[in-house]
Design a protein around this motif. Sequence first.
Motif, short mmCIF file in Angstrom:
data_model
loop_
_atom_site.label_atom_id
_atom_site.label_comp_id
_atom_site.label_asym_id
_atom_site.label_seq_id
_atom_site.Cartn_x
_atom_site.Cartn_y
_atom_site.Cartn_z
N GLY B 36 -8.42 -17.57 -44.64
CA GLY B 36 -7.40 -16.42 -43.95
C GLY B 36 -8.23 -15.63 -43.15
N GLY B 37 -9.60 -15.20 -43.44
CA GLY B 37 -10.36 -14.64 -42.51
C GLY B 37 -10.60 -13.35 -43.00
N SER B 38 -10.07 -12.78 -43.91
CA SER B 38 -10.19 -11.47 -44.52
C SER B 38 -10.38 -11.35 -46.08
CB SER B 38 -8.78 -10.88 -44.28
OG SER B 38 -8.47 -9.57 -45.01
N ALA B 39 -11.31 -10.43 -46.28
CA ALA B 39 -11.80 -10.18 -47.51
C ALA B 39 -12.31 -8.80 -48.18
CB ALA B 39 -12.89 -11.22 -47.86
N TRP B 40 -12.21 -8.61 -49.46
CA TRP B 40 -12.35 -7.06 -49.88
C TRP B 40 -13.86 -7.30 -49.73
CZ3 TRP B 40 -13.65 -6.90 -55.72
CH2 TRP B 40 -14.28 -5.53 -56.01
N ALA B 275 -17.65 -29.57 -51.46
CA ALA B 275 -16.29 -29.33 -52.54
C ALA B 275 -16.88 -28.30 -53.54
CB ALA B 275 -16.19 -30.56 -53.24
N ALA B 276 -18.03 -28.41 -53.94
CA ALA B 276 -18.40 -27.44 -55.19
C ALA B 276 -18.74 -25.89 -54.36
CB ALA B 276 -19.84 -27.82 -55.58
N ALA B 277 -19.04 -26.22 -53.12
CA ALA B 277 -19.30 -24.77 -52.44
C ALA B 277 -18.13 -24.14 -52.36
CB ALA B 277 -19.93 -24.78 -51.07
N GLU B 278 -16.78 -24.98 -52.06
CA GLU B 278 -15.46 -24.33 -52.02
C GLU B 278 -14.97 -23.66 -53.33
OE1 GLU B 278 -12.90 -24.21 -49.21
OE2 GLU B 278 -14.88 -23.73 -48.40
N THR B 279 -15.37 -24.48 -54.40
CA THR B 279 -14.96 -23.87 -55.62
C THR B 279 -15.54 -22.47 -55.90
OG1 THR B 279 -15.07 -26.34 -56.67
CG2 THR B 279 -15.17 -24.50 -58.18
N HIS B 280 -17.16 -22.62 -55.64
CA HIS B 280 -17.52 -21.09 -55.76
C HIS B 280 -16.87 -20.21 -55.24
CE1 HIS B 280 -20.75 -18.26 -56.78
NE2 HIS B 280 -20.85 -18.07 -55.45
N VAL B 281 -16.59 -20.34 -53.71
CA VAL B 281 -15.79 -19.40 -52.71
C VAL B 281 -14.65 -18.72 -53.43
CG1 VAL B 281 -14.88 -19.08 -50.44
CG2 VAL B 281 -17.07 -20.06 -50.67
N MET B 282 -13.85 -19.85 -53.83
CA MET B 282 -12.48 -19.73 -54.44
C MET B 282 -12.54 -18.62 -55.46
SD MET B 282 -9.92 -20.77 -52.40
CE MET B 282 -8.67 -20.68 -53.63
N SER B 283 -13.61 -18.83 -56.23
CA SER B 283 -14.02 -18.12 -57.58
C SER B 283 -14.22 -16.76 -57.13
CB SER B 283 -14.48 -18.83 -58.72
OG SER B 283 -16.16 -18.68 -58.22
N VAL B 284 -14.99 -16.48 -56.16
CA VAL B 284 -15.41 -15.24 -56.11
C VAL B 284 -14.60 -14.13 -55.13
CG1 VAL B 284 -17.71 -13.99 -55.03
CG2 VAL B 284 -17.95 -15.89 -56.41
N LEU B 285 -14.29 -14.89 -53.88
CA LEU B 285 -13.66 -14.21 -52.80
C LEU B 285 -12.32 -13.47 -52.95
CD1 LEU B 285 -15.21 -13.54 -50.01
CD2 LEU B 285 -13.86 -15.66 -49.04
N GLU B 286 -12.16 -12.51 -52.76
CA GLU B 286 -10.79 -11.78 -52.93
C GLU B 286 -10.15 -10.83 -51.82
OE1 GLU B 286 -10.01 -9.00 -56.44
OE2 GLU B 286 -11.78 -10.25 -57.42
N THR B 287 -8.90 -10.99 -51.78
CA THR B 287 -8.06 -10.04 -50.73
C THR B 287 -7.50 -9.13 -51.66
OG1 THR B 287 -6.09 -11.29 -50.96
CG2 THR B 287 -7.48 -12.31 -49.34
N ALA B 288 -6.73 -8.16 -50.82
CA ALA B 288 -5.89 -7.06 -51.16
C ALA B 288 -4.85 -7.70 -52.22
CB ALA B 288 -5.28 -6.04 -50.28
N GLU B 289 -4.32 -8.88 -52.04
CA GLU B 289 -3.57 -9.51 -52.85
C GLU B 289 -4.08 -10.36 -53.80
OE1 GLU B 289 -3.31 -9.81 -49.42
OE2 GLU B 289 -2.53 -7.48 -49.33
N GLY B 290 -5.10 -10.48 -54.30
CA GLY B 290 -5.83 -11.40 -55.26
C GLY B 290 -6.80 -12.33 -54.46
N PRO B 291 -6.96 -13.55 -55.22
CA PRO B 291 -7.86 -14.67 -54.85
C PRO B 291 -7.28 -14.81 -53.31
CG PRO B 291 -7.18 -14.97 -57.01
CD PRO B 291 -6.39 -13.75 -56.63
N VAL B 292 -8.41 -15.47 -52.67
CA VAL B 292 -8.22 -15.81 -51.01
C VAL B 292 -7.18 -17.37 -51.13
CG1 VAL B 292 -10.20 -14.94 -49.97
CG2 VAL B 292 -10.17 -17.26 -51.03
N PRO B 293 -6.43 -17.37 -50.18
CA PRO B 293 -5.66 -18.62 -50.00
C PRO B 293 -6.50 -19.79 -49.97
CG PRO B 293 -5.64 -17.53 -47.90
CD PRO B 293 -6.17 -16.73 -48.79
N GLU B 294 -5.93 -20.97 -50.41
CA GLU B 294 -6.62 -22.20 -50.24
C GLU B 294 -7.05 -22.54 -48.85
OE1 GLU B 294 -6.71 -23.97 -52.92
OE2 GLU B 294 -5.47 -22.15 -53.99
#
Lengths: 310, 310
Positions: B36-40, B275-294
């Motif tokens: 999505g290109g945006s993050a807290w 694949a493991a790197a993506e798991t980490h990104v998904m678990s940490v990165l957040e937008t104003a609406e919560g976790p980032v999109p897939e």
Amino acid sequence: MNRRIGDIVTQTFERLRPKAKSLIITVYGDAILHHGGSAWLGSVIKLVEPLGLNERIVRTSVFRLSKEEWLASSQLGRRSYYRLTDLGRRRFEAANSRIYFHVSQPWDGRWTLVITNTADIDSEKRDMIRRNFGWIGFGQMASGIMIHPDPDTTVMRQVLADLGVAEQAVVMTGGVEAGFSTAALDTMIHNCWDLKRLADDYTEFLDIFRPLWQVLSASGELDPQLCFVVRTLLMHGYRRALLRDPMLPDELLPANWPGTSARLLCRNLYRLVQAAAETHVMSVLETAEGPVPEASPNYYTRFGGLQAGD
Amino acid sequence: MNRRIGDIVTQTFERLRPKAKSLIITVYGDAILHHGGSAWLGSVIKLVEPLGLNERIVRTSVFRLSKEEWLASSQLGRRSYYRLTDLGRRRFEAANSRIYFHVSQPWDGRWTLVITNTADIDSEKRDMIRRNFGWIGFGQMASGIMIHPDPDTTVMRQVLADLGVAEQAVVMTGGVEAGFSTAALDTMIHNCWDLKRLADDYTEFLDIFRPLWQVLSASGELDPQLCFVVRTLLMHGYRRALLRDPMLPDELLPANWPGTSARLLCRNLYRLVQAAAETHVMSVLETAEGPVPEASPNYYTRFGGLQAGD
């Protein structure tokens, strides 16, 4: 009437102010090349005398032209003969093909770039490349990059070989991509060639030679010596403009290009005086074996075709 | 084993010595753009912390990237969000197409020249043109003349438009004429691009990342955070060489070109850890609406195809 012609020829001289060496070059290219390219110096001196050149100045000029590898001399008894060198002949043939044999043809839109801006060419050689390619109409797009929309590729390869840089040059051909501004292309053309100055040169040529055409085309029989003088001045004036002309395709030239009218006037005046001028040349010019040979057949194809005299 | 991996990752850090701002750019291009290109900002700080970046340096970096128009910030309550600007997105897309989607194809022999050496472009703008065209692989043939044998013409037109010089550029395409020296062409290529330095960069990349490939490909399950670190360092190292790579067609490259091995190693190591790197990104990165999109579907087409995790 002859008085009036004489006045106009004098005015033409005054406006052109031709330099001696340059006139001698014109005479070798326009009047001697097609009669074998070699002549006794005494007969050359006699030939150019009505152009206001005295013996001393002719001797100085041919000496300089030998230094510049246009001419080579040989001595037979007390007489000196000056003939065109191979290099001089090639230079004339390159120039003459543009002066006498230009045919305007549809352009295929392909440009040619000669790229020599490589590390192992020194600045003196680069300058020679620029000047020599300038003589065959190429414009400088950037240091070491020469460009022409429609070059004579045989002459181009010969120039590369003569300069000893054929092994260091990259030659590219290609077209301008559509979808970009035509104004940018115009700017590029004006950066590569000084078309404004060239238009001024052609306009001046027209101003100088239109009166001669008017008075001579209205006359009856024309004096051979006068015709030789007129033809030489005409070629001198036309060369001067033409040799700066990159011969761009019509598609790339501004509207009402004065080069087109200049070519027409030059052709018409040349056709009018050439037969009498040839009579004069044949009567004066001598080789070690007597009178010079008749004009080579190629001569009669100049300007789209000339009539033989008498 | 984990101890050995940790040592090699540490060595990789020491050899790469990545700059903070440059790492943040890599993370936005490799890990945030396709979510999505945006993050807290707080989650970005947490994400990059295992890369050795502290909060202060991340804040300084994103501030600078905003000044350079890569990022734009917005405030919601006490939280700052940084998103890619349209310009930043275009820059990444241009770079990413070369990093992830390069396909070696037969070359048609046609070169592209972008000519902007016109009078009305000042030297500062010319320098910008040179740098921006350098980023998309063009070499400078002469001041104001950029060349590439096989450019992405869509990106090229976009760069001309972004620089505001589309109206002042002449774009030519064409081929090298046969019958001239190939040595001259080689010289031209080496004048336009520093292939020696690029080969050294690729060789160094191979030296740095081969040990990581060896140790990781021999391991069992991989730690997500470690994989994120490895993937980021891999992209950082590869970008650094690749972004100086003009992507010349194979026909124009020296034999045994190390860029080919570098691409292969990069692809294999990326596929191994992503694949493991993506798991980490998904678990940490957040937008104003919560976790980032897939990850966007396009992500899985990187390097000829990736497997989704879990």
